[in-house]
Enzyme design. Sequence first.
Site, PDB file in Angstrom:
ATOM      1  CB  CYS A   8     -17.382 -32.995 -32.818  1.00  0.00           C
ATOM      2  SG  CYS A   8     -17.218 -34.542 -32.327  1.00  0.00           S
ATOM      3  CG  HIS A  23     -19.326 -38.336 -36.717  1.00  0.00           C
ATOM      4  ND1 HIS A  23     -20.057 -37.485 -36.258  1.00  0.00           N
ATOM      5  CD2 HIS A  23     -19.908 -38.629 -38.199  1.00  0.00           C
ATOM      6  CE1 HIS A  23     -20.940 -37.117 -37.043  1.00  0.00           C
ATOM      7  NE2 HIS A  23     -20.816 -37.693 -38.063  1.00  0.00           N
ATOM      8  CG  ASP A  67     -22.220 -37.100 -41.530  1.00  0.00           C
ATOM      9  OD1 ASP A  67     -22.835 -36.890 -42.586  1.00  0.00           O
ATOM     10  OD2 ASP A  67     -22.850 -37.213 -40.285  1.00  0.00           O
ATOM     11  CG  ASP A 127     -20.422 -33.755 -37.041  1.00  0.00           C
ATOM     12  OD1 ASP A 127     -19.237 -33.902 -36.609  1.00  0.00           O
ATOM     13  OD2 ASP A 127     -21.492 -33.516 -36.328  1.00  0.00           O
ATOM     14  CG  ASP A 135     -14.624 -36.857 -34.185  1.00  0.00           C
ATOM     15  OD1 ASP A 135     -15.528 -37.714 -34.223  1.00  0.00           O
ATOM     16  OD2 ASP A 135     -14.815 -35.703 -34.700  1.00  0.00           O
TER      17      ASP A 135
END
Length: 414
Positions: A398, A292, A241, A155, A294
């Site tokens: 992550c 995020h 991020d 992150d 992912d």
Amino acid sequence: PPRASLRLEDDSPRLNGASLAAAAAATRVNAWTEWGTLREVVVGDAHNAHFPPRSPALRPAINREGGQCFLEPDGSVVEAEGIGALLERSVGWPAGRKAQRTIDAANQQLDNLAAVLRRRGIAVRRPSGGVDWSAPIKTPFFDAPNQYCATCPRDIVATIGNVVLEASMSRRDRYFEVYQYRDMIREIWRADPAMLWKAAPKPSCADRMYNSEWWDLRTEERYAQMRNYSFCITNEEPIFDAADIMRCGKDIFVQLSMTANAAGIEWLARELAPSGVRVHTLRFPYDLAPSHLDCTFVPLRPGLVLTNPERPIAEEDAATFAAAGWRFLDAPQPTNPSRPWASQSSKWLSMNVLSLSPRVVVAEEQEVALHRLLEAEGFEVVKVPFRAVYEFGGSLHCATWDLARDDCCEDFFP
Ligand code: ABU
């Protein structure tokens, strides 16, 4: 050109301690893709983790369906369903340090991941910064009662080629999180004269950076705002991020989200243009709370992206991939969608995989439907337990940060 000189195949014999040390010493910062053969990686840890406080970029909520996620002495995970609903009624969102048992369970699974990677010949680093997450933050622009943890280096820092880039970060309680990795970054920078160490402008995190009423909107109002990709952060200051970035060689893709705004993506585009990198914005119009990339859009190898069936990409953004002959492979519904009660992530942690090469992927051990899908596509799937880490911000992608892969600034979108 590719800089890593090691030439180990995925099925090469396991390395002993001496060869591992040599491999670590020889590694140089280089990662242009999500899938190049992995040589060196950082695995986060959960030490002293605290509950994230409520802030303009996060309204933490108890996951009502969630259970506890502890490890028994024999290593099995205890997931008691329904505790979330009980806690919500009785205490609401807690403050302070997470239970030691929860932290230990996560660390055990993180340590196991590190050991699995080392056995495959990959050099692994662990954080050692010693940040006290109980410490409040006070700046001229904001206060935060405590910090969070550094379980998810993905992150906060990204490797793009030979650049180690510290993200600006969107949340107040994560403002200083990178300091858990600063000793490590400095050590690598000293050892690798070609590494460039960069940091995005630190945002003020002042009130004007946030659209705080966004959290209180009704669902249909959120949908209306979402059509303009308007979330809880404004476009006042560049924000991103690092986990909103996916690398595909010469092209990197950044999600417009609750954690990355258009100004942040513009900053990345201008910063990376001199090195020939093209930065693209990705939008996912049905994701009400994107944060995020992912758990949404995971490139697995040249020409193939693991996609989220509930978060289709905007048509105009898909065109880049279609024109270059890429294929989207929808992830199956999670085999086990449950998460701990304190997890703020979605059930799509199921697709948050770590690629060890274009042929080998690490996935959570219970996600059997995903294993089958990937194996049918010709991947070897390394299965590891990781559910105890879910409440510390994410899963396998992550909780890792790749420092060295065998890859280069190749054009996969000619
Ligand atoms: N940190 C990844 C979380 C993304 C998601 O919950 O979908």
